[in-house]
Design a protein around this motif. Structure first.
Motif, PDB file in Angstrom:
ATOM      1  N   ALA A  30     -38.621  -8.334 -23.149  1.00  0.00           N
ATOM      2  CA  ALA A  30     -38.539  -9.742 -22.732  1.00  0.00           C
ATOM      3  C   ALA A  30     -37.095 -10.166 -22.476  1.00  0.00           C
ATOM      4  O   ALA A  30     -36.808 -10.922 -21.539  1.00  0.00           O
ATOM      5  CB  ALA A  30     -39.159 -10.635 -23.802  1.00  0.00           C
ATOM      6  N   SER A  31     -36.187  -9.661 -23.296  1.00  0.00           N
ATOM      7  CA  SER A  31     -34.801 -10.117 -23.178  1.00  0.00           C
ATOM      8  C   SER A  31     -34.180  -9.705 -21.843  1.00  0.00           C
ATOM      9  O   SER A  31     -33.293 -10.381 -21.329  1.00  0.00           O
ATOM     10  CB  SER A  31     -33.975  -9.584 -24.348  1.00  0.00           C
ATOM     11  OG  SER A  31     -34.557 -10.005 -25.571  1.00  0.00           O
ATOM     12  N   ARG A  59     -47.080 -13.330 -20.247  1.00  0.00           N
ATOM     13  CA  ARG A  59     -46.305 -12.693 -19.178  1.00  0.00           C
ATOM     14  C   ARG A  59     -45.555 -13.722 -18.335  1.00  0.00           C
ATOM     15  O   ARG A  59     -46.085 -14.770 -17.985  1.00  0.00           O
ATOM     16  CB  ARG A  59     -47.242 -11.894 -18.270  1.00  0.00           C
ATOM     17  CG  ARG A  59     -46.493 -11.172 -17.157  1.00  0.00           C
ATOM     18  CD  ARG A  59     -47.365 -10.190 -16.429  1.00  0.00           C
ATOM     19  NE  ARG A  59     -48.362 -10.838 -15.591  1.00  0.00           N
ATOM     20  CZ  ARG A  59     -49.353 -10.186 -14.983  1.00  0.00           C
ATOM     21  NH1 ARG A  59     -49.483  -8.875 -15.158  1.00  0.00           N
ATOM     22  NH2 ARG A  59     -50.216 -10.826 -14.235  1.00  0.00           N
ATOM     23  N   GLY A  60     -44.329 -13.366 -18.008  1.00  0.00           N
ATOM     24  CA  GLY A  60     -43.538 -14.167 -17.074  1.00  0.00           C
ATOM     25  C   GLY A  60     -43.038 -13.279 -15.954  1.00  0.00           C
ATOM     26  O   GLY A  60     -42.415 -12.246 -16.212  1.00  0.00           O
ATOM     27  N   GLY A 109     -41.816  -9.852 -17.781  1.00  0.00           N
ATOM     28  CA  GLY A 109     -41.598  -9.581 -19.196  1.00  0.00           C
ATOM     29  C   GLY A 109     -42.636 -10.310 -20.012  1.00  0.00           C
ATOM     30  O   GLY A 109     -43.323 -11.206 -19.512  1.00  0.00           O
ATOM     31  N   LEU A 110     -42.742  -9.913 -21.279  1.00  0.00           N
ATOM     32  CA  LEU A 110     -43.762 -10.492 -22.166  1.00  0.00           C
ATOM     33  C   LEU A 110     -43.093 -11.356 -23.227  1.00  0.00           C
ATOM     34  O   LEU A 110     -42.410 -10.836 -24.130  1.00  0.00           O
ATOM     35  CB  LEU A 110     -44.574  -9.374 -22.817  1.00  0.00           C
ATOM     36  CG  LEU A 110     -45.317  -8.470 -21.825  1.00  0.00           C
ATOM     37  CD1 LEU A 110     -45.971  -7.296 -22.556  1.00  0.00           C
ATOM     38  CD2 LEU A 110     -46.350  -9.251 -21.025  1.00  0.00           C
ATOM     39  N   ARG A 111     -43.275 -12.670 -23.089  1.00  0.00           N
ATOM     40  CA  ARG A 111     -42.701 -13.582 -24.091  1.00  0.00           C
ATOM     41  C   ARG A 111     -43.492 -13.462 -25.393  1.00  0.00           C
ATOM     42  O   ARG A 111     -44.728 -13.473 -25.349  1.00  0.00           O
ATOM     43  CB  ARG A 111     -42.790 -15.025 -23.611  1.00  0.00           C
ATOM     44  CG  ARG A 111     -42.131 -15.320 -22.281  1.00  0.00           C
ATOM     45  CD  ARG A 111     -42.372 -16.776 -21.921  1.00  0.00           C
ATOM     46  NE  ARG A 111     -41.889 -17.120 -20.596  1.00  0.00           N
ATOM     47  CZ  ARG A 111     -42.602 -17.017 -19.482  1.00  0.00           C
ATOM     48  NH1 ARG A 111     -43.849 -16.569 -19.518  1.00  0.00           N
ATOM     49  NH2 ARG A 111     -42.081 -17.374 -18.323  1.00  0.00           N
ATOM     50  N   GLY A 131     -36.025 -17.381 -26.638  1.00  0.00           N
ATOM     51  CA  GLY A 131     -35.419 -16.384 -27.518  1.00  0.00           C
ATOM     52  C   GLY A 131     -33.973 -16.081 -27.193  1.00  0.00           C
ATOM     53  O   GLY A 131     -33.214 -15.669 -28.079  1.00  0.00           O
ATOM     54  N   VAL A 132     -33.576 -16.269 -25.950  1.00  0.00           N
ATOM     55  CA  VAL A 132     -32.168 -16.049 -25.609  1.00  0.00           C
ATOM     56  C   VAL A 132     -31.349 -17.196 -26.199  1.00  0.00           C
ATOM     57  O   VAL A 132     -30.360 -16.976 -26.906  1.00  0.00           O
ATOM     58  CB  VAL A 132     -31.993 -15.955 -24.080  1.00  0.00           C
ATOM     59  CG1 VAL A 132     -30.518 -15.876 -23.716  1.00  0.00           C
ATOM     60  CG2 VAL A 132     -32.751 -14.750 -23.550  1.00  0.00           C
TER      61      VAL A 132
END
Ligand SMILES: Cc1cc2nc3c(=O)[nH]c(=O)nc-3n(C[C@H](O)[C@H](O)[C@H](O)COP(=O)(O)OP(=O)(O)OC[C@H]3O[C@@H](n4cnc5c(N)ncnc54)[C@H](O)[C@@H]3O)c2cc1C
Length: 353
Positions: free
Chosen positions: A29-30, A214-215, A291-293, A321-322
């Protein structure tokens, strides 16, 4: 990013730290994230969420400077602000209500009419209302991830490429983990496995406590940045990088652990980009990814102790998360080492899962 931020702070506190990741650290995700640091745009009302986000935001400028000093890399910190746009009366009413509670909560937010927006950002479409947050910033997430891994390595954090299969428990105490390469002992275990955090065998959490969302993202390439601010509106956002890259995000899809980029996703993102900034429609698509949050039910992360002694959880950061990584690093390192914790943790306790 969350795990590495914790590792760095634990190492700085004198702990021997090993990061076990089945992939290259930071490539889930990151790696997908836009790097938007927008504490107020992401909040839907006053309370614990916005307070945590604002606390997280205060950590980023010094963290970016620290990463530059420790890793020798610029992580693309930009403080040009965030603009949130409404394109019709319903959206304008939503933004007006948002500005009201935010002013009441002491958030500096500036309301802009169509002409003000056009003066500030001439390339944008024609919104009926805009809210400007000087507090909204951005970083280049991939540059920050590279810098963080270098900083960790230079500080003496060990990295091991392996899959963690299960927790090794002795009754209600953790003894380490079993990896694909064999057992590893540890006095403390911090689970920061993003969307996969509830999947480890022995994890004392219900399976639905962290779920993948998902994003999808696309990257357009312009000769020069078409806008200066991070722009929210039309159901998505634009993140302009200094070198002319423009990230367009993002979808929110509950499709399990599927990480495909789909035709529908790309179509949605291209339509949003053109609505927000018509000139973007002519730009080449330079890249796309997803990515998967790691989502919790209440969009707040889980940070803290679990029901098993010396087993700590740092997950569920969902869309932020960032933004929250440096603060999460401080919090979890303080908990593990028994130091004073910098913020009130009642809203983020894993026991609420
Ligand atoms: C498209 C998109 C855009 C986003 N934009 C933003 C943004 O602009 N701003 C913001 O603040 N946030 C944003 N986010 C959210 C942010 O990316 C996440 O909240 C954050 O990256 C979560 O970090 P993490 O370290 O918990 O998870 P991850 O980055 O997913 O890391 C989890 C790590 O755990 C490892 N792992 C998992 N299971 C195991 C196992 N069994 N054994 C070993 N290793 C394992 C993985 O390999 C991975 O390296 C975005 C997310 C997406 C998808």
């Amino acid at each position: 990013m969350v795990g590495c931020a914790i590792a760095l702070r634990l190492r700085d506190a004198g702990a021997a730290v090993t990061v076990v990741d089945r992939g290259e650290p930071g490539r889930e995700a990151s790696w997908a994230a836009g790097g938007i640091l927008a504490p107020e745009v992401e909040a839907h009302g006053p309370g614990a969420f916005v307070e945590l986000m604002r606390a997280g935001m205060t950590r980023w400028r010094p963290f970016a400077e620290e990463l530059r000093a420790r890793a020798g890399l610029d992580v693309g910190y930009r403080d040009d602000g965030t603009l949130q746009l409404a394109f019709d009366d319903d959206e304008a009413a939503t933004l007006e209500a948002r500005a009201r509670w935010q002013r009441g909560a002491g958030v500096p937010v500036e309301a802009l009419g169509a002409a003000d927006v056009a003066r500030l950002e001439p390339a944008l479409g024609r919104p009926v209302l805009g809210l400007r947050y000087a507090s909204g910033h951005q970083i280049d997430t991939r540059a920050a991830m590279r810098a963080l891994v270098i900083a960790c390595t230079r500080a003496g954090v060990a990295f091991v490429r392996s899959e963690v299969r299960r927790l090794r428990l002795d009754g209600r105490r953790v003894l380490g983990v079993d990896t694909a390469e064999g057992p590893r002992d540890a006095a403390h275990v911090v689970v920061a496995a993003g969307a996969w955090s509830t999947q480890l065998d022995g994890m004392p959490l219900p399976p639905g406590a962290v779920t993948p969302v998902r994003g999808q993202m696309i990257e357009l390439r312009a000769a020069a940045p078409p806008v200066r601010h991070v722009i929210f509106g039309a159901g998505g956002y634009l993140v302009p990088r200094a070198d002319g890259r423009v990230l367009v995000g993002s979808t929110e899809e509950r499709v399990g652990f599927a990480k495909e980029v789909t035709a529908a996703g790309l179509g949605t993102l291209c339509a949003r980009a053109a609505r927000l900034c018509p000139a973007l429609a002519a730009l080449p698509v330079a890249d796309h990814w997803s990515g998967l949050r790691p989502a919790s039910a209440d969009a707040l992360p889980y940070l803290g102790a679990t029901a098993i002694a010396n087993l700590w959880l740092a997950s569920g950061h969902f869309r932020n998360g960032v933004l929250l990584a440096p603060l999460s690093g401080e919090i979890v390192a303080a908990l593990v080492t028994g130091a004073a914790v910098p913020v009130d943790l009642s809203a983020v306790a894993p026991s609420r899962a």
